[in-house]
Design an enzyme around this catalytic site. Structure first.
Site, PDB file in Angstrom:
ATOM      1  N   GLU A  99     -14.956 -33.916 -31.479  1.00  0.00           N
ATOM      2  CA  GLU A  99     -13.666 -33.245 -31.100  1.00  0.00           C
ATOM      3  C   GLU A  99     -13.733 -31.570 -31.222  1.00  0.00           C
ATOM      4  O   GLU A  99     -14.644 -31.314 -32.003  1.00  0.00           O
ATOM      5  CB  GLU A  99     -12.610 -33.912 -32.258  1.00  0.00           C
ATOM      6  N   ASP A 100     -13.014 -31.097 -30.256  1.00  0.00           N
ATOM      7  CA  ASP A 100     -13.148 -29.673 -30.378  1.00  0.00           C
ATOM      8  C   ASP A 100     -12.277 -29.068 -31.548  1.00  0.00           C
ATOM      9  O   ASP A 100     -12.744 -28.095 -32.054  1.00  0.00           O
ATOM     10  CB  ASP A 100     -12.164 -28.871 -29.036  1.00  0.00           C
ATOM     11  N   ASP A 103      -5.676 -30.023 -35.623  1.00  0.00           N
ATOM     12  CA  ASP A 103      -4.648 -28.975 -35.685  1.00  0.00           C
ATOM     13  C   ASP A 103      -3.841 -29.774 -36.829  1.00  0.00           C
ATOM     14  O   ASP A 103      -4.065 -29.784 -38.030  1.00  0.00           O
ATOM     15  CB  ASP A 103      -4.184 -28.631 -34.466  1.00  0.00           C
ATOM     16  N   PHE A 152      -3.606 -19.576 -31.904  1.00  0.00           N
ATOM     17  CA  PHE A 152      -3.942 -20.440 -30.919  1.00  0.00           C
ATOM     18  C   PHE A 152      -5.324 -19.844 -30.362  1.00  0.00           C
ATOM     19  O   PHE A 152      -5.195 -18.509 -29.813  1.00  0.00           O
ATOM     20  CB  PHE A 152      -2.951 -20.556 -29.936  1.00  0.00           C
ATOM     21  N   ARG A 165     -11.408 -22.634 -20.606  1.00  0.00           N
ATOM     22  CA  ARG A 165     -12.446 -23.524 -21.158  1.00  0.00           C
ATOM     23  C   ARG A 165     -13.991 -23.147 -20.901  1.00  0.00           C
ATOM     24  O   ARG A 165     -14.993 -23.379 -21.652  1.00  0.00           O
ATOM     25  CB  ARG A 165     -12.471 -24.967 -20.424  1.00  0.00           C
TER      26      ARG A 165
END
Ligand code: IMP
Ligand code: MG
Length: 182
Positions: A99-100, A103, A152, A165
């Site tokens: 997973e990136d 959160d 963010f 990206r």
């Protein structure tokens, strides 16, 4: 640096060094395993899974899953939807979710519960980034790149509105970029 980036949070050099460490740990922990399956969560995992896979020196397979994300917003809705399922029947595989970023944790919580039902030999999580302040769901991360503050971020696979990206670093987006489009 991209014009929409306020500052670089994690440089390309730092990312690459950390990914190599994670790969070495995973190679050590799964030594002898011949059915490791990396499950990348699209699309944010794109850079991470490629670099990670190259630093794991074991036989492995790769598959992808896609679940709904924030769309044009920077907040999780808490509503998770499966957009693309795996091609692989994971029964008996040692599954490592890649997973990136974690959160709220809601996405991963949903994904783990879905995959657990399919009887993998084991199920672990590898995430590049973690925002501990924002956690709602109680989830275990087995391999973690970096804890980051509640900002963010984009780059190295992470997007805002499908952009950024391709940046090789993790950067903090200028707030005016997302306040303008909301
Ligand atoms: P969660 O369900 O709240 O844990 O959200 C996880 C997903 O939200 C990640 O897989 C990302 O796709 C997205 N996300 C969360 N924080 C960020 C961020 O700072 N930048 C870009 N995407 C993010
Ligand atoms: Mg994601």
């Amino acid at each position: 640096m991209d014009i929409d980036i306020e500052r670089v949070l994690i440089s390309e050099t730092h990312i690459q060094a950390r990914v190599a460490e994670l790969g070495a740990r995973i190679s050590h922990d799964y030594a002898g395993v011949d059915n490791l399956l990396l499950v990348g969560v699209l699309k944010g995992c794109m850079m991470f899974i490629v670099d990670l896979a190259r630093s794991i020196h074991l036989p492995l397979a790769v598959d992808f899953i896609a679940i709904s994300s924030y769309g044009q917003s920077t907040e999780s809705s808490g509503v998770v939807r499966l957009l693309k399922d795996l091609d692989t029947d994971i029964t008996g595989w040692h599954v490592l979710i890649v997973e990136d970023i974690i959160d709220s944790g809601l996405t991963l919580d949903y994904l783990c519960s879905q995959l657990e039902r399919r009887n993998p030999a084991s199920l672990r999580v590898c995430a590049l980034l973690n925002k501990p302040e924002r956690r709602i769901a109680n989830i275990m991360v087995d391999y973690l790149g970096f804890d980051i503050p509640n900002e963010f971020v984009v780059g190295y696979g992470l997007d805002f509105g499908e952009r950024y990206r391709n940046l090789a670093y993790i950067g903090i987006l200028k707030p005016e970029v997302y306040t303008h489009t909301l």
